[in-house]
Design an enzyme around this catalytic site. Structure first.
Site, PDB file in Angstrom:
ATOM      1  N   ILE A  65       2.615   9.225  -5.009  1.00  0.00           N
ATOM      2  CA  ILE A  65       3.014  10.931  -4.101  1.00  0.00           C
ATOM      3  C   ILE A  65       3.523  11.208  -5.372  1.00  0.00           C
ATOM      4  O   ILE A  65       3.948  13.062  -5.849  1.00  0.00           O
ATOM      5  CB  ILE A  65       3.760  10.953  -3.152  1.00  0.00           C
ATOM      6  CG1 ILE A  65       2.297  10.603  -2.385  1.00  0.00           C
ATOM      7  CG2 ILE A  65       4.741  11.868  -3.098  1.00  0.00           C
ATOM      8  CD1 ILE A  65       2.393   9.780  -0.980  1.00  0.00           C
ATOM      9  N   ALA A  79       0.574  -1.349   0.090  1.00  0.00           N
ATOM     10  CA  ALA A  79      -0.069   0.252   0.230  1.00  0.00           C
ATOM     11  C   ALA A  79       0.884   0.994  -0.052  1.00  0.00           C
ATOM     12  O   ALA A  79       0.693   1.893  -0.804  1.00  0.00           O
ATOM     13  CB  ALA A  79      -0.856  -0.196   0.873  1.00  0.00           C
ATOM     14  N   ILE A 118       2.046   1.702  -3.345  1.00  0.00           N
ATOM     15  CA  ILE A 118       1.451   1.910  -4.462  1.00  0.00           C
ATOM     16  C   ILE A 118       0.664   3.505  -4.068  1.00  0.00           C
ATOM     17  O   ILE A 118       0.933   4.864  -5.624  1.00  0.00           O
ATOM     18  CB  ILE A 118      -0.369   1.302  -4.363  1.00  0.00           C
ATOM     19  CG1 ILE A 118       0.218   0.535  -4.875  1.00  0.00           C
ATOM     20  CG2 ILE A 118      -1.087   2.235  -4.831  1.00  0.00           C
ATOM     21  CD1 ILE A 118      -1.001  -0.901  -4.057  1.00  0.00           C
ATOM     22  N   ASP A 119       0.588   4.026  -2.689  1.00  0.00           N
ATOM     23  CA  ASP A 119       0.576   5.934  -2.715  1.00  0.00           C
ATOM     24  C   ASP A 119       1.846   6.303  -3.486  1.00  0.00           C
ATOM     25  O   ASP A 119       1.859   7.637  -3.116  1.00  0.00           O
ATOM     26  CB  ASP A 119       0.318   5.862  -0.945  1.00  0.00           C
ATOM     27  CG  ASP A 119      -0.911   5.387  -0.617  1.00  0.00           C
ATOM     28  OD1 ASP A 119      -1.780   5.193  -1.617  1.00  0.00           O
ATOM     29  OD2 ASP A 119      -0.980   5.310   0.524  1.00  0.00           O
ATOM     30  N   ALA A 120       3.452   5.612  -2.884  1.00  0.00           N
ATOM     31  CA  ALA A 120       4.421   6.451  -3.418  1.00  0.00           C
ATOM     32  C   ALA A 120       4.229   6.601  -4.543  1.00  0.00           C
ATOM     33  O   ALA A 120       4.374   8.166  -5.001  1.00  0.00           O
ATOM     34  CB  ALA A 120       5.344   5.714  -3.029  1.00  0.00           C
TER      35      ALA A 120
END
Length: 79
Positions: A63, A55, A58-60
């Site tokens: 961003i 997770a 995926i967020d990185a």
């Protein structure tokens, strides 16, 4: 004037599609995690750290896409 509109549209697409992809990816991964935990609850302790690591990755990606689009926007509008 055309360049400003194109850059604004591209930045919006990068951020919007990145957010959409991250949300769909985390939702699919979370659903598969819950399905796996419901089938074999004894594996939950081993799967949970891996799910949170993925997770974060995926967020990185989202961003980084946001940072790149803001970089394009500020470099174009400061000229």
């Amino acid at each position: 004037m055309e360049v400003f509109g194109s850059v604004a549209l591209a930045c919006g697409l990068i951020i919007g599609l990145g957010a959409l992809g991250a949300c769909i990816g985390i939702a699919l991964m979370g659903g598969k995690f819950l399905d796996a935990c419901a089938r074999q609850p004894e594996l939950m302790d081993g799967l949970q750290p891996k799910m949170f690591l993925l997770a974060g990755l995926i967020d990185a990606a989202f961003i980084i896409g946001t940072g790149v689009s803001l970089w394009f926007a500020t470099s174009t509008f400061l000229k």
